[in-house]
Design a protein around this motif. Structure first.
Motif, short mmCIF file in Angstrom:
data_model
loop_
_atom_site.label_atom_id
_atom_site.label_comp_id
_atom_site.label_asym_id
_atom_site.label_seq_id
_atom_site.Cartn_x
_atom_site.Cartn_y
_atom_site.Cartn_z
N LEU A 9 98.15 -2.07 -46.80
CA LEU A 9 98.49 -2.20 -45.37
C LEU A 9 98.82 -3.66 -45.04
CD1 LEU A 9 95.77 0.16 -43.88
CD2 LEU A 9 98.22 0.60 -43.99
N LEU A 10 98.04 -4.58 -45.60
CA LEU A 10 98.32 -6.01 -45.34
C LEU A 10 99.67 -6.42 -45.94
CD1 LEU A 10 94.82 -7.62 -45.97
CD2 LEU A 10 96.09 -7.60 -43.80
N ALA A 11 99.98 -5.84 -47.09
CA ALA A 11 101.24 -6.22 -47.75
C ALA A 11 102.45 -5.81 -46.91
CB ALA A 11 101.30 -5.58 -49.14
N SER A 12 102.29 -4.76 -46.10
CA SER A 12 103.41 -4.30 -45.28
C SER A 12 103.23 -4.67 -43.80
CB SER A 12 103.56 -2.78 -45.40
OG SER A 12 102.40 -2.15 -44.88
N GLN A 13 102.22 -5.49 -43.53
CA GLN A 13 101.92 -5.82 -42.14
C GLN A 13 102.92 -6.84 -41.58
OE1 GLN A 13 99.33 -4.39 -40.24
NE2 GLN A 13 100.55 -5.38 -38.66
N THR A 14 103.49 -6.51 -40.42
CA THR A 14 104.40 -7.47 -39.78
C THR A 14 103.58 -8.49 -38.99
OG1 THR A 14 104.59 -5.90 -37.97
CG2 THR A 14 106.39 -5.92 -39.58
N PRO A 15 104.11 -9.70 -38.81
CA PRO A 15 103.36 -10.72 -38.08
C PRO A 15 103.03 -10.25 -36.66
CG PRO A 15 105.24 -11.69 -39.22
CD PRO A 15 105.40 -10.20 -39.32
N GLY A 16 101.85 -10.61 -36.20
CA GLY A 16 101.41 -10.24 -34.85
C GLY A 16 101.23 -11.48 -33.98
N VAL A 17 100.12 -11.53 -33.25
CA VAL A 17 99.84 -12.65 -32.35
C VAL A 17 99.99 -13.99 -33.10
CG1 VAL A 17 98.02 -13.73 -30.95
CG2 VAL A 17 98.27 -11.25 -30.98
N GLY A 18 100.69 -14.92 -32.48
CA GLY A 18 100.85 -16.25 -33.08
C GLY A 18 101.75 -16.27 -34.30
#
Ligand code: UTP
Length: 262
Positions: free
Chosen positions: A204-213
């Motif tokens: 999940l982290l490997a496909s996680q798009t950038p979020g806050v900040g």
């Protein structure tokens, strides 16, 4: 169980000392803060700890490599660009890739005084057949917008093998809202400093798009994990101290070494 301690952040809230001394190396008594966190992980049953540092923070590695009793249980991962906590955890993925049980994540700048949460979280995870468990702290309503805030059912009863854990402190998460406005917060329970996460978190982290900040946020990936697998919360009774700023650091010193500052 394996543990990951992300400790690669810039530490801007503790400048200028963090130009040369990582905040995780600041002393609590005679030990660097991060050693207390390694000890929490080991006493919770971790048989290996991966510490994530940046190339500027080699002093952390040097410190542990000079301690033969700790060095064999510690391995190292590097985060060369500070793209957020989730990204830091992802850098340790190779070191724990054969894991089938949840991996403990302890923030390198979060000390919990009183009862250490990790051992209890590991016990809760086992009691539910190896689920993810996140450490929770109740925060004042005006501060909910700084945290991942959970929605869940309070109190889980009738579990076997959970001696010493107050079931009223356990909840099953239904949802997780990142940095909500006070009026939109589902509770005042914030995810704080300790996580025991199903290894599915790494893909999940490997496909996680950038979020806050613009950062890869661990809580965004936990939210996706929650859509697929059970995640429990443990409202731990200890008091968390954020040593990433001078005031939090002094409070941690007071909590862990009261005789020094009486
Ligand atoms: P913080 O949110 O305190 O960020 O990280 P930071 O960058 O260290 O500190 P400031 O905001 O600049 O003062 C929480 C934990 O996650 C690690 C930090 O080292 C700390 O232990 N972290 C954070 C990373 O390893 N990498 C990152 O990109 C961000």
């Amino acid at each position: 169980m394996k543990a990951i301690i992300p400790a690669a952040g810039h530490g801007t809230r503790f400048l200028p000392v963090t130009r040369v001394v990582p905040k995780e190396m600041l002393p609590i008594g005679a030990k660097p803060a991060i050693q207390l966190i390694v000890e929490e992980a080991l006493s919770a049953g971790a048989d290996g700890v991966v510490i994530v540092i940046s190339p500027e923070k080699e002093i952390v590695r040097r410190y542990f490599e000079e301690d033969p009793s700790l060095a064999p249980r510690i391995s190292w991962a590097y985060q060369t660009e500070q793209k957020g906590l989730g990204h830091a955890v992802l850098q340790a993925a190779d070191a724990v890739k054969d894991e089938h049980e949840p991996v403990l994540v302890l923030l390198g700048d979060a000390l919990v005084a009183g009862e250490a949460p990790s051992a209890k979280m590991a016990a809760i995870s086992r009691a539910f057949g190896g689920v993810s468990v996140v450490g929770l702290e109740e925060v004042p309503l005006e501060r909910v917008s700084r945290y991942g805030i959970v929605k869940g059912d309070n109190g889980v009863n009738g579990l076997k093998g959970l001696e010493g854990v107050d079931c009223e402190r356990i909840l099953r998460l239904e949802d997780l809202v990142e940095k909500p406005a006070p009026e939109a917060a589902p509770s005042r329970l914030a995810i704080a400093g300790r996580y025991l996460l199903d290894p599915a978190i790494f893909s999940l982290l490997a496909s996680q798009t950038p979020g806050v900040g613009g950062e890869i946020q661990l809580t965004d990936a936990i939210r996706r994990l929650l859509a697929d697998r059970p995640v429990y919360g443990y409202r731990y009774p200890g008091v968390r101290h954020d040593i990433g700023n001078p005031a939090g650091y002094l409070k941690a010193m007071q909590a862990f070494q009261p005789s020094f500052v009486a």
